[in-house]
Scaffold this motif. Structure first.
Motif, PDB file in Angstrom:
ATOM      1  N   HIS A  76     109.030  -5.969  54.896  1.00  0.00           N
ATOM      2  CA  HIS A  76     110.190  -6.022  54.007  1.00  0.00           C
ATOM      3  C   HIS A  76     109.946  -5.343  52.678  1.00  0.00           C
ATOM      4  CE1 HIS A  76     110.983  -9.237  56.937  1.00  0.00           C
ATOM      5  NE2 HIS A  76     112.202  -8.752  56.853  1.00  0.00           N
ATOM      6  N   PHE A  77     111.038  -4.846  52.149  1.00  0.00           N
ATOM      7  CA  PHE A  77     111.011  -4.182  50.858  1.00  0.00           C
ATOM      8  C   PHE A  77     112.112  -4.796  50.002  1.00  0.00           C
ATOM      9  CE2 PHE A  77     112.594  -1.112  47.856  1.00  0.00           C
ATOM     10  CZ  PHE A  77     111.466  -0.435  47.400  1.00  0.00           C
ATOM     11  N   VAL A  85     117.152  -6.591  50.300  1.00  0.00           N
ATOM     12  CA  VAL A  85     115.950  -6.632  51.126  1.00  0.00           C
ATOM     13  C   VAL A  85     116.120  -5.655  52.287  1.00  0.00           C
ATOM     14  CG1 VAL A  85     114.482  -8.053  52.585  1.00  0.00           C
ATOM     15  CG2 VAL A  85     115.530  -9.036  50.548  1.00  0.00           C
ATOM     16  N   PHE A  86     115.165  -4.760  52.459  1.00  0.00           N
ATOM     17  CA  PHE A  86     115.235  -3.776  53.536  1.00  0.00           C
ATOM     18  C   PHE A  86     114.133  -4.023  54.558  1.00  0.00           C
ATOM     19  CE2 PHE A  86     116.985  -1.871  49.731  1.00  0.00           C
ATOM     20  CZ  PHE A  86     118.112  -1.211  50.177  1.00  0.00           C
ATOM     21  N   ASP A  87     114.421  -3.665  55.802  1.00  0.00           N
ATOM     22  CA  ASP A  87     113.400  -3.737  56.841  1.00  0.00           C
ATOM     23  C   ASP A  87     112.483  -2.525  56.774  1.00  0.00           C
ATOM     24  OD1 ASP A  87     114.104  -6.094  57.977  1.00  0.00           O
ATOM     25  OD2 ASP A  87     115.432  -5.207  59.473  1.00  0.00           O
ATOM     26  N   ILE A  88     111.230  -2.756  56.986  1.00  0.00           N
ATOM     27  CA  ILE A  88     110.255  -1.679  57.091  1.00  0.00           C
ATOM     28  C   ILE A  88     109.627  -1.774  58.483  1.00  0.00           C
ATOM     29  CG2 ILE A  88     108.128  -0.717  56.131  1.00  0.00           C
ATOM     30  CD1 ILE A  88     110.363  -0.666  54.117  1.00  0.00           C
ATOM     31  N   ILE A 113     104.203  -8.539  55.002  1.00  0.00           N
ATOM     32  CA  ILE A 113     104.018  -7.573  53.925  1.00  0.00           C
ATOM     33  C   ILE A 113     105.332  -7.494  53.165  1.00  0.00           C
ATOM     34  CG2 ILE A 113     103.371  -5.243  53.264  1.00  0.00           C
ATOM     35  CD1 ILE A 113     101.969  -4.853  55.823  1.00  0.00           C
ATOM     36  N   VAL A 114     105.249  -7.629  51.880  1.00  0.00           N
ATOM     37  CA  VAL A 114     106.436  -7.479  51.048  1.00  0.00           C
ATOM     38  C   VAL A 114     106.168  -6.374  50.031  1.00  0.00           C
ATOM     39  CG1 VAL A 114     108.057  -8.593  49.505  1.00  0.00           C
ATOM     40  CG2 VAL A 114     107.009  -9.913  51.329  1.00  0.00           C
ATOM     41  N   PHE A 115     106.918  -5.306  50.138  1.00  0.00           N
ATOM     42  CA  PHE A 115     106.857  -4.232  49.158  1.00  0.00           C
ATOM     43  C   PHE A 115     107.898  -4.492  48.087  1.00  0.00           C
ATOM     44  CE2 PHE A 115     105.633  -2.457  53.236  1.00  0.00           C
ATOM     45  CZ  PHE A 115     104.500  -1.729  52.937  1.00  0.00           C
ATOM     46  N   HIS A 116     107.662  -3.967  46.912  1.00  0.00           N
ATOM     47  CA  HIS A 116     108.740  -3.967  45.937  1.00  0.00           C
ATOM     48  C   HIS A 116     108.747  -2.633  45.210  1.00  0.00           C
ATOM     49  CE1 HIS A 116     105.939  -5.099  42.562  1.00  0.00           C
ATOM     50  NE2 HIS A 116     105.246  -5.528  43.599  1.00  0.00           N
ATOM     51  N   GLY A 117     109.907  -2.290  44.707  1.00  0.00           N
ATOM     52  CA  GLY A 117     110.071  -1.010  44.046  1.00  0.00           C
ATOM     53  C   GLY A 117     111.551  -0.689  43.925  1.00  0.00           C
ATOM     54  N   CYS A 119     114.844   1.224  45.637  1.00  0.00           N
ATOM     55  CA  CYS A 119     115.356   1.790  46.885  1.00  0.00           C
ATOM     56  C   CYS A 119     116.024   3.142  46.622  1.00  0.00           C
ATOM     57  CB  CYS A 119     116.335   0.838  47.557  1.00  0.00           C
ATOM     58  SG  CYS A 119     117.968   0.792  46.819  1.00  0.00           S
TER      59      CYS A 119
ATOM     60  N   PHE B 106     111.595   5.321  49.595  1.00  0.00           N
ATOM     61  CA  PHE B 106     111.687   4.406  48.459  1.00  0.00           C
ATOM     62  C   PHE B 106     110.525   4.646  47.496  1.00  0.00           C
ATOM     63  CE2 PHE B 106     113.738   0.904  51.315  1.00  0.00           C
ATOM     64  CZ  PHE B 106     114.850   1.695  51.466  1.00  0.00           C
ATOM     65  N   ASP B 107     110.744   4.305  46.238  1.00  0.00           N
ATOM     66  CA  ASP B 107     109.647   4.274  45.271  1.00  0.00           C
ATOM     67  C   ASP B 107     108.949   2.927  45.368  1.00  0.00           C
ATOM     68  OD1 ASP B 107     110.011   6.746  44.314  1.00  0.00           O
ATOM     69  OD2 ASP B 107     110.929   6.160  42.408  1.00  0.00           O
ATOM     70  N   ALA B 109     106.501   0.278  44.071  1.00  0.00           N
ATOM     71  CA  ALA B 109     105.783  -0.070  42.844  1.00  0.00           C
ATOM     72  C   ALA B 109     104.596  -0.977  43.153  1.00  0.00           C
ATOM     73  CB  ALA B 109     106.730  -0.777  41.881  1.00  0.00           C
ATOM     74  N   GLY B 110     104.698  -1.718  44.231  1.00  0.00           N
ATOM     75  CA  GLY B 110     103.607  -2.621  44.563  1.00  0.00           C
ATOM     76  C   GLY B 110     103.860  -3.261  45.908  1.00  0.00           C
ATOM     77  N   HIS B 111     102.881  -3.961  46.402  1.00  0.00           N
ATOM     78  CA  HIS B 111     103.088  -4.677  47.660  1.00  0.00           C
ATOM     79  C   HIS B 111     102.039  -5.763  47.802  1.00  0.00           C
ATOM     80  CE1 HIS B 111      99.870  -1.909  48.743  1.00  0.00           C
ATOM     81  NE2 HIS B 111      99.640  -2.623  49.824  1.00  0.00           N
ATOM     82  N   ASP B 112     102.343  -6.705  48.649  1.00  0.00           N
ATOM     83  CA  ASP B 112     101.430  -7.807  48.910  1.00  0.00           C
ATOM     84  C   ASP B 112     101.369  -8.043  50.403  1.00  0.00           C
ATOM     85  OD1 ASP B 112     100.073  -9.129  46.769  1.00  0.00           O
ATOM     86  OD2 ASP B 112     102.044  -9.554  45.909  1.00  0.00           O
TER      87      ASP B 112
END
Lengths: 128, 128
Positions: A76-77, A85-88, A113-117, A119, B106-107, B109-112
């Motif tokens: 997820h992102f 929330v987007f599927d990866i 896994i959770v990405f953030h940034g 979209c 996507f850009d 910025a981080g992930h976990d």
DNA sequence: AGATAAAATGATAATAGTTATCACTTTAGG
DNA sequence: CCTAAAGTGATAACTATTATCATTTTATCT
């Protein structure tokens, strides 16, 4: 950021005594070292230190859980701009479980896994 | 698991209308379809469905954040037995960010990554 | 040093998301 | 169609965290 006794002590406990503590565990540790620091101060400093990149905050980024009808393995992102929330697809991390299993010997029941940034859509909006 | 009108409706909304909704969003969606379901019932069913593997719950596995003095890139493993959090080296997922960036645009910025399962120590204890 | 503005503290209250309790209703099998 | 098990939902409780704000501490500027 100004100096403060309390922040110094928090950092000290965090780097010397504690392994991935929660705020609650930290409070207890601090108390046991006779450093009675209010929990407001603790939270404030943890967030401040995390923002400054001095410590790391490990959480799911969001306070509320999301639910998903797609039980397929995927990640997820979370967009920091629109909150969507987007599927990866799972294939961005081939052999992840296998690698981790052989690196640790742990039994891995699951992982997220959770990405953030930002979209694509928000990126384009910002660009204009 | 017995049948219930409410659970059927929840599943229906979750699979047809909603993309990764939170419980709150689901409540609104249900309301807008004139299915007034109490939030207790909603939470109960979401958890039940997730446990049965019918839906997936996306969260950080734990309600409280953990803090880490090690700002190095690395991941985490939470033992379901003892609750301890272990570090996992970042090299279990080579090219993860690169792959995800090129797959999505996507850009990032981080992930976990948070793994869960049984750690070696608990595995051995259980084995005896 | 002394004044003072900015930053930090901590007690209290508030908030958000979720779970517990429990009287009542629904479901399913004999 | 009876009864036990399961489910519902209103209310209260709980946990982790943030907001408020009067007081204290720190840093800067004469």
């Amino acid at each position: 950021m100004n100096y403060s006794k309390q922040r110094e002590k928090i950092l000290d406990v965090l780097s010397n005594n504690a392994v991935h503590p929660t705020a609650e565990t930290l409070l207890e540790l601090l108390k046991s070292e006779n450093a009675n620091i209010g929990f407001t101060t603790l939270y404030r400093n943890l967030n401040k230190l995390a923002q400054a990149g001095i410590i790391k905050k490990i959480d799911g980024l969001e306070s509320s859980a999301h639910f998903d009808h797609n039980t397929f393995e995927h990640y997820h992102f979370i967009c920091e701009e629109c909150g969507k929330v987007f599927d990866i697809p799972a294939n961005v991390a081939p052999d992840l479980v296998k690698n981790t299993q052989s690196a640790t010997g742990f039994d891995i029941a699951g992982h997220d896994i959770v990405f953030h940034g930002i979209c694509i859509e928000c990126k384009q909006k910002k660009g204009q």
